[in-house]
Design an enzyme around this catalytic site. Structure first.
Site, short mmCIF file in Angstrom:
data_model
loop_
_atom_site.label_atom_id
_atom_site.label_comp_id
_atom_site.label_asym_id
_atom_site.label_seq_id
_atom_site.Cartn_x
_atom_site.Cartn_y
_atom_site.Cartn_z
N GLU A 183 -3.59 7.75 -5.08
CA GLU A 183 -3.32 7.68 -6.19
C GLU A 183 -4.68 8.11 -6.54
O GLU A 183 -5.96 8.17 -6.18
CB GLU A 183 -3.86 5.57 -6.01
CG GLU A 183 -2.92 4.94 -6.12
CD GLU A 183 -2.83 3.69 -5.80
OE1 GLU A 183 -3.83 2.71 -6.39
OE2 GLU A 183 -1.68 2.28 -6.24
N ARG B 172 0.96 -1.04 0.36
CA ARG B 172 -0.20 -0.12 -0.19
C ARG B 172 0.78 1.30 0.09
O ARG B 172 1.81 1.60 0.93
CB ARG B 172 -0.83 0.02 0.56
CG ARG B 172 -2.25 -1.36 1.23
CD ARG B 172 -3.15 -0.31 0.06
NE ARG B 172 -4.40 -1.41 -0.17
CZ ARG B 172 -4.43 -1.70 -0.80
NH1 ARG B 172 -3.63 -2.82 -1.83
NH2 ARG B 172 -5.94 -3.31 -1.31
N HIS C 84 0.14 0.26 -10.65
CA HIS C 84 -1.17 -0.20 -9.75
C HIS C 84 -1.09 -1.76 -10.26
O HIS C 84 -2.24 -2.19 -10.59
CB HIS C 84 -1.87 -0.05 -8.66
CG HIS C 84 -2.50 -0.88 -7.79
ND1 HIS C 84 -2.82 0.26 -6.54
CD2 HIS C 84 -2.66 -1.61 -7.41
CE1 HIS C 84 -3.45 -0.42 -5.15
NE2 HIS C 84 -3.18 -1.63 -5.81
#
Length: 324
Positions: free
Chosen positions: A270, A241, A288
């Site tokens: 993000e 994360r 990601h």
């Protein structure tokens, strides 16, 4: 127990799902899929969950008390299509009377593969070399051209020795790396890895790879102080994360040579990335992609759907998240 088709539950999917997952959901309810190819805003989420019996969420969906205030008392499950669930207020959802589920296990190998891809791209300067060739700039081979770092006999420090951390350790061992790990929770014994304290891991590892969940204890675990403890020749990889790493501190450390490089697949906010990172050649930035294989994403969505089906049919959830 079967569902009474005259009283079909309303199932909300906040983003488009594979057909296989949607088909499973439609066996137990009427499915509403967001028409927007983007994360829903809090107000949109609130309107979407109104009257819902089940919600299939993505990691970009924040389900908290404010959103839940718009949900009916009939909400029974929030199925997160991700392993992590820091986007969900698990306590608030439990107080509302619903269960939370996630998708552990199915994305382990895909994320571990991506971790090694970032590690190799950074240590062997693959992304930097790609940019050089695409730029059209003149280059010529010689014995000192774009030298990188080999992995044989180097030490990999794994922070968070869960399923993904162990899978990364197994892959790194095949490259001849020595593995150490630091985990805040008890982990399964791993013959390939030696447990050490976090300070020792940071100080002695040639590559530090982050695989811990995001909690109040791990937020900015890798901050300026932690980066100062690392070797100047070391690389940092994060596929867990984004907020586990202080991006501003990392940008500073990379620009000043505190550490040699980094590979990131996740970010604090993000899709925004700290501007200091985007201009550096010694960091590889991926959007990601940890679970981004066709098969993995399909299995994630199917597991989320299977959790919804189980709960709406009166069975226990398959992969429930414990309420802290």
């Amino acid at each position: 127990m079967t569902i009474d088709n005259t009283l079909r539950p309303r199932i909300v999917a906040t983003r488009t799902l594979p057909d296989t997952a949607l088909a499973r959901l439609r066996t137990v309810g009427d499915v509403w899929v967001s028409p927007h190819d983007r994360p829903l805003s809090p107000s949109e989420l609130g309107r979407a969950v109104a009257g819902a019996t089940a919600v299939v969420t993505m990691l970009s969906d924040r389900i908290d008390a404010a959103v839940l205030a718009a949900a009916s008392s009939g909400l029974r499950i929030v199925a997160n299509t991700a392993v992590g669930y820091d986007n969900l207020d698990v306590r608030a959802i439990a107080r509302h009377g619903a269960v939370v589920t996630n998708t552990p296990g199915v994305l382990t190998d895909a994320t571990a593969d991506l971790t090694l891809a970032l590690l190799l791209a950074g240590t062997r300067r693959v992304a930097e070399g790609d940019r050089l060739v695409r730029s059209g700039a003149a280059w010529t081979w010689d014995v000192s051209f774009m030298l990188g770092t080999g992995l044989q006999d180097k030490r990999l420090g794994v922070i968070g020795m869960g399923h993904i951390g162990r899978a990364v350790a197994r892959r790194a061992a095949a490259f001849g790396m020595e593995i150490v790990n630091s985990s805040r929770r008890d982990s399964r014994p791993e013959a390939l890895s030696l447990p050490v304290g976090l300070d020792e891991l940071l100080e002695t590892s040639d590559v530090v790879s982050v695989h811990c969940p995001l909690t109040s204890q791990t937020r900015h675990l890798i901050d300026a102080v932690a980066l100062e403890h690392m070797k100047p020749s070391a690389f940092l990889i994060n596929t867990a994360r984004g907020a586990v790493v202080d991006e501003a501190a990392l940008a500073q450390a990379l620009s000043t040579g505190t550490i040699a490089g980094a590979g990131l697949d996740v970010y604090e906010n993000e899709p925004d990335v700290h501007p200091g990172l985007r201009t550096l050649d010694n960091v590889v930035l991926a959007p990601h992609l940890g679970s981004a294989t066709v098969g993995t994403r399909a299995r994630m969505a199917e597991l989320a759907a299977d959790n919804v089906v189980a709960v709406l049919c009166g069975r226990d959830a398959i992969t429930p998240v414990s309420v802290p």
